[in-house]
Design a protein around this motif. Sequence first.
Motif, short mmCIF file in Angstrom:
data_model
loop_
_atom_site.label_atom_id
_atom_site.label_comp_id
_atom_site.label_asym_id
_atom_site.label_seq_id
_atom_site.Cartn_x
_atom_site.Cartn_y
_atom_site.Cartn_z
N ALA A 221 46.29 35.29 45.98
CA ALA A 221 45.37 34.45 46.75
C ALA A 221 44.19 33.92 45.96
O ALA A 221 43.64 32.88 46.32
N ALA A 222 43.78 34.60 44.91
CA ALA A 222 42.50 34.27 44.27
C ALA A 222 42.62 33.20 43.20
O ALA A 222 43.67 33.02 42.57
N ASP A 223 41.51 32.47 43.00
CA ASP A 223 41.37 31.55 41.88
C ASP A 223 40.86 32.30 40.66
O ASP A 223 41.28 32.05 39.53
N ARG A 224 39.90 33.21 40.92
CA ARG A 224 39.35 34.04 39.85
C ARG A 224 39.30 35.49 40.31
O ARG A 224 39.29 35.78 41.50
N VAL A 225 39.23 36.39 39.33
CA VAL A 225 39.14 37.82 39.62
C VAL A 225 37.93 38.40 38.91
O VAL A 225 37.71 38.14 37.71
#
Length: 253
Positions: A221-225
Amino acid sequence: MNLLEVENLSVSFYRPEGEIEAVKNVSFSLGEGEILAVMGETGCGKSVLCKSILKLLPDIAKIKTGRIVVRGEEITDYTEKQMRKLRGSFFSMVFQNPMTALNPCMSVGEQIVEAVRLRQPGLSGRERKQRAEELMYRVGLDHPRERAKQYPFQLSGGMAQRCVIAIALAAQPSVLFADEATTALDVTVQAQILDLFLELRKTMGMSIVLVTHNPGVAAGAADRVALMKDGELTGIGDVEEIFEEIIHKHNFI
């Protein structure tokens, strides 16, 4: 301009036995329409970080250092009255267990209507009910008029979580904090809730801080972590850049 900027934030809990440093010198930013996964093992400070930003910490906790900036305005020293205007309107939060987040003595419809009343006080009673049904439909609940009459114990975990998300959306917040919002759900329902977050980002332009200890949730789901360990931010970057490091170097699986 970023919606949210956190700079060198440190938070401690003060107990009779001494100080416990829960968040240590954490910095990150959140852009418009971005999904940022804050990932780490249980107890590493993820939830404390989010609650610090929303000023939902218990009395024994204190922000020691750092700045919290919302759309260019620093809110670090905001009073509770000032924060109430931001919570729900700019920020909103979805917690881990929907069954503890919902009032068992009220129908889910009543609870969503109450959230609408608090955030949109100018609406009539009929308009509030219509808005509540619209929110239920938006989060994927079929037959919202009938569902609104049900109590939390009559719903599955996935349906209850969708109701909690509907409450969080009552004032169309710009930033949604999802604190382990899929952990209490089975794998299939987890995927449905993550798809819902992606849809909300697409249709509402909402930014989401997705708190998780699950690499699969972050990757899906994420663009960045942003990777946390022992209260510190140990890495932040695009999913593709950091995912291999999360799995192998930090041994989260």
